[in-house]
Design an enzyme around this catalytic site. Structure first.
Site, PDB file in Angstrom:
ATOM      1  N   ASP A   9       0.881  -1.173   0.000  1.00  0.00           N
ATOM      2  CA  ASP A   9       0.000   0.000   0.000  1.00  0.00           C
ATOM      3  C   ASP A   9       0.918   1.222   0.000  1.00  0.00           C
ATOM      4  O   ASP A   9       2.135   1.101   0.155  1.00  0.00           O
ATOM      5  CB  ASP A   9      -0.885  -0.020   1.268  1.00  0.00           C
ATOM      6  CG  ASP A   9      -1.778   1.209   1.377  1.00  0.00           C
ATOM      7  OD1 ASP A   9      -2.392   1.599   0.363  1.00  0.00           O
ATOM      8  OD2 ASP A   9      -1.862   1.808   2.473  1.00  0.00           O
ATOM      9  N   SER A  10       0.318   2.395  -0.139  1.00  0.00           N
ATOM     10  CA  SER A  10       1.107   3.621  -0.052  1.00  0.00           C
ATOM     11  C   SER A  10       1.641   3.838   1.366  1.00  0.00           C
ATOM     12  O   SER A  10       2.532   4.667   1.557  1.00  0.00           O
ATOM     13  CB  SER A  10       0.238   4.816  -0.438  1.00  0.00           C
ATOM     14  OG  SER A  10      -0.820   4.939   0.495  1.00  0.00           O
ATOM     15  N   TYR A  41      -0.797   8.331  -2.354  1.00  0.00           N
ATOM     16  CA  TYR A  41      -1.093   8.010  -3.752  1.00  0.00           C
ATOM     17  C   TYR A  41      -2.337   8.767  -4.226  1.00  0.00           C
ATOM     18  O   TYR A  41      -2.431   9.150  -5.386  1.00  0.00           O
ATOM     19  CB  TYR A  41      -1.389   6.512  -3.910  1.00  0.00           C
ATOM     20  CG  TYR A  41      -0.195   5.583  -3.885  1.00  0.00           C
ATOM     21  CD1 TYR A  41       1.117   6.047  -3.763  1.00  0.00           C
ATOM     22  CD2 TYR A  41      -0.388   4.205  -3.999  1.00  0.00           C
ATOM     23  CE1 TYR A  41       2.180   5.162  -3.740  1.00  0.00           C
ATOM     24  CE2 TYR A  41       0.679   3.319  -3.992  1.00  0.00           C
ATOM     25  CZ  TYR A  41       1.960   3.797  -3.853  1.00  0.00           C
ATOM     26  OH  TYR A  41       3.009   2.918  -3.844  1.00  0.00           O
ATOM     27  N   GLY A  42      -3.292   8.915  -3.327  1.00  0.00           N
ATOM     28  CA  GLY A  42      -4.616   9.404  -3.727  1.00  0.00           C
ATOM     29  C   GLY A  42      -4.659  10.848  -4.165  1.00  0.00           C
ATOM     30  O   GLY A  42      -5.635  11.288  -4.766  1.00  0.00           O
ATOM     31  N   CYS A  72      -4.484  -1.561  -1.794  1.00  0.00           N
ATOM     32  CA  CYS A  72      -4.686  -0.129  -1.991  1.00  0.00           C
ATOM     33  C   CYS A  72      -5.688   0.064  -3.139  1.00  0.00           C
ATOM     34  O   CYS A  72      -5.444  -0.404  -4.257  1.00  0.00           O
ATOM     35  CB  CYS A  72      -3.349   0.513  -2.341  1.00  0.00           C
ATOM     36  SG  CYS A  72      -3.469   2.252  -2.743  1.00  0.00           S
ATOM     37  N   ASN A  73      -6.787   0.717  -2.828  1.00  0.00           N
ATOM     38  CA  ASN A  73      -7.814   0.952  -3.863  1.00  0.00           C
ATOM     39  C   ASN A  73      -7.263   1.819  -4.984  1.00  0.00           C
ATOM     40  O   ASN A  73      -7.538   1.586  -6.165  1.00  0.00           O
ATOM     41  CB  ASN A  73      -9.015   1.667  -3.251  1.00  0.00           C
ATOM     42  CG  ASN A  73      -9.740   0.831  -2.221  1.00  0.00           C
ATOM     43  OD1 ASN A  73     -10.709   0.162  -2.527  1.00  0.00           O
ATOM     44  ND2 ASN A  73      -9.263   0.835  -0.982  1.00  0.00           N
ATOM     45  N   THR A  74      -6.496   2.837  -4.609  1.00  0.00           N
ATOM     46  CA  THR A  74      -6.000   3.809  -5.585  1.00  0.00           C
ATOM     47  C   THR A  74      -5.018   3.151  -6.552  1.00  0.00           C
ATOM     48  O   THR A  74      -5.085   3.353  -7.770  1.00  0.00           O
ATOM     49  CB  THR A  74      -5.335   4.988  -4.845  1.00  0.00           C
ATOM     50  OG1 THR A  74      -6.219   5.428  -3.803  1.00  0.00           O
ATOM     51  CG2 THR A  74      -5.044   6.135  -5.782  1.00  0.00           C
ATOM     52  N   CYS A 190     -10.919   3.415   0.879  1.00  0.00           N
ATOM     53  CA  CYS A 190      -9.462   3.548   0.975  1.00  0.00           C
ATOM     54  C   CYS A 190      -9.066   2.658   2.136  1.00  0.00           C
ATOM     55  O   CYS A 190      -9.736   2.668   3.182  1.00  0.00           O
ATOM     56  CB  CYS A 190      -9.084   4.999   1.252  1.00  0.00           C
ATOM     57  SG  CYS A 190      -7.384   5.251   1.810  1.00  0.00           S
ATOM     58  N   THR A 191      -8.001   1.875   1.966  1.00  0.00           N
ATOM     59  CA  THR A 191      -7.662   0.892   2.996  1.00  0.00           C
ATOM     60  C   THR A 191      -7.190   1.532   4.303  1.00  0.00           C
ATOM     61  O   THR A 191      -7.133   0.865   5.327  1.00  0.00           O
ATOM     62  CB  THR A 191      -6.608  -0.097   2.473  1.00  0.00           C
ATOM     63  OG1 THR A 191      -5.486   0.647   1.952  1.00  0.00           O
ATOM     64  CG2 THR A 191      -7.192  -0.978   1.382  1.00  0.00           C
ATOM     65  N   HIS A 192      -6.847   2.821   4.254  1.00  0.00           N
ATOM     66  CA  HIS A 192      -6.515   3.507   5.508  1.00  0.00           C
ATOM     67  C   HIS A 192      -7.736   3.693   6.408  1.00  0.00           C
ATOM     68  O   HIS A 192      -7.611   3.721   7.629  1.00  0.00           O
ATOM     69  CB  HIS A 192      -5.939   4.907   5.225  1.00  0.00           C
ATOM     70  CG  HIS A 192      -4.492   4.918   4.834  1.00  0.00           C
ATOM     71  ND1 HIS A 192      -4.052   4.486   3.600  1.00  0.00           N
ATOM     72  CD2 HIS A 192      -3.387   5.329   5.513  1.00  0.00           C
ATOM     73  CE1 HIS A 192      -2.734   4.634   3.541  1.00  0.00           C
ATOM     74  NE2 HIS A 192      -2.301   5.137   4.688  1.00  0.00           N
TER      75      HIS A 192
HETATM   76  N1  DGL Z   1      -4.643   3.335   1.098  1.00  0.00           N
HETATM   77  C1  DGL Z   1      -4.803   3.843  -0.216  1.00  0.00           C
HETATM   78  C2  DGL Z   1      -6.122   3.407  -0.856  1.00  0.00           C
HETATM   79  O1  DGL Z   1      -6.636   2.414  -0.541  1.00  0.00           O
HETATM   80  C3  DGL Z   1      -4.536   5.268  -0.516  1.00  0.00           C
HETATM   81  C4  DGL Z   1      -3.997   6.225   0.475  1.00  0.00           C
HETATM   82  C5  DGL Z   1      -3.187   7.316  -0.195  1.00  0.00           C
HETATM   83  O2  DGL Z   1      -3.773   8.301  -0.656  1.00  0.00           O
HETATM   84  O3  DGL Z   1      -1.982   7.129  -0.292  1.00  0.00           O
HETATM   85  O4  DGL Z   1      -6.657   4.019  -1.708  1.00  0.00           O
END
Ligand code: DGL
Length: 269
Positions: A9-10, A41-42, A72-74, A190-192
Site C-alpha cells: 500500500d502507499s 497516492y490518492g 490499496c484501492n487507488t 481507501c484501505t486507511h
Molecule cells: N490506502 C490507499 C487506498 O486504498 C490510498 C492512500 C493514499 O492516498 O496514499 O486508496
C-alpha cells in the site's frame, strides 16, 4: 519452501487488509511494503501511482512471492490491469470499494462513499459505480488529507486531526441514520479508513454500517492459492515489514492494529 505472499500500500492502510489476510491464512508468510516515501497516492496523478506500483511489484516478484495483494484501492484502479499484463503468471489480487456489498446492506438505499480523489476520478471506479446504477444513491466524497492524518496518528497516538477530517467529510456527505431519507451505509473506499473506524463509529452512531473489502480480499486470496501439503502442526506464518519512508510509523501501526512487534526495514526502491 513456503513462499511468502507480497502485500503493499502507499503506507499503513494495507494493514487493514493484512489483518484480514492473516486471519484467513494464519500459516502463510507475508512481506508487507509501505510505500510511505512516495505517499499519498490518492492525491498524486495516476502516472505516479502506476510507476510506484510497478517498482514495488517488480521488487516483490524478485523476492519470489507466490501471490501479490495490492492492498490499496487507488493503486488497484491505476495499475492492476497493466501489471497483470506485465506479469501474466502472477496471482495479482487487488482491492476495490465495496459498492455491491453496500447495496446489499443498505435499507434506505442511500450510501456514502469515502475514498481518495485519485480513486474516485479513475475509469475503474466509474465502471464499478455504473454497474450499481439504479440500485442505490451513492454520495461520493474525496477525503484529501485523511490517509495522511491516519498515518500521523499511528505514530503520535493523537487522533485530533483524524477526527476533525472524519467529521468534516461525513457532514458534507449528508445526514446519517436509519430513517428512510438518511444514509445508513458508509463505504470505506481507501484501505486507511478502516483504521479510523472507531472515530467514524463515534461520529455516526452504531446504526450506520461501515463497509470495506478487507475480508472479501482475504477470502479471494485463499481461493486463489493452491493448497499445499499441510503439516500436522503448521507453524504460524511470519510477517516481514518494509517501508520506503519513516519506519517508525509502520512499526507503531503494526503493533497497534496487528499486535505485531516485528522490526521494519527501510527499503530504497
Ligand atoms: N490506502 C490507499 C487506498 O486504498 C490510498 C492512500 C493514499 O492516498 O496514499 O486508496
Amino acid at each position: 519452501m513456503n513462499r511468502a505472499i507480497g502485500v503493499f500500500d502507499s503506507g499503513i492502510g494495507g494493514l487493514s487488509v493484512l489483518r484480514a489476510l492473516r486471519a484467513e491464512l494464519p500459516h502463510e508468510h507475508f512481506i508487507y511494503i509501505a510505500d510511505s516515501g512516495h505517499a499519498p497516492y490518492g492525491e498524486r496523478d495516476a502516472a505516479h501511482v502506476l510507476a510506484r506500483s510497478r517498482a514495488i511489484v517488480h521488487h516483490l516478484v524478485s523476492q519470489n512471492v507466490k501471490a501479490l495483494v495490492m492492498a490499496c484501492n487507488t493503486a488497484t484502479a491505476a495499475a492492476i490491469q497493466l501489471l497483470r499484463a506485465e506479469h501474466p503468471g502472477l496471482a495479482l489480487i487487488g482491492v476495490e470499494p465495496a459498492l455491491k456489498p453496500a447495496v446489499a446492506f443498505s435499507r434506505t438505499g442511500r450510501i456514502g462513499v469515502m475514498a481518495t480523489r485519485g480513486l474516485l476520478s479513475s475509469d475503474k471506479f466509474q465502471a464499478l459505480l455504473a454497474a450499481q446504477a439504479g440500485k442505490a444513491t451513492f454520495i461520493l466524497q474525496p477525503c484529501d488529507g485523511l490517509a495522511h492524518a491516519i498515518e500521523a496518528s499511528a505514530k503520535t497516538g493523537d487522533t485530533t486531526e483524524t477526527i476533525a477530517l472524519c467529521a468534516r467529510y461525513t457532514s458534507t456527505i449528508g445526514l446519517f441514520g436509519t430513517e428512510n431519507d438518511q444514509i445508513d451505509t458508509l463505504v470505506l473506499g481507501c484501505t486507511h479508513y478502516p483504521l479510523a473506524s472507531d472515530q467514524l463509529r463515534a461520529l455516526l452512531g452504531s446504526g450506520v454500517q461501515l463497509v470495506d473489502n478487507g475480508e472479501a480480499v482475504a477470502r479471494q486470496a485463499r481461493q486463489r492459492l493452491l493448497p499445499g501439503p499441510t503439516p500436522i502442526h503448521p507453524p504460524p506464518g511470519r510477517v516481514s515489514l518494509l517501508a520506503t519512508g519513516d519506519p517508525q510509523t509502520l512499526q507503531a501501526a503494526a503493533r497497534r492494529w496487528l499486535s505485531l512487534s516485528a522490526p521494519v526495514t527501510l527499503l530504497d526502491i
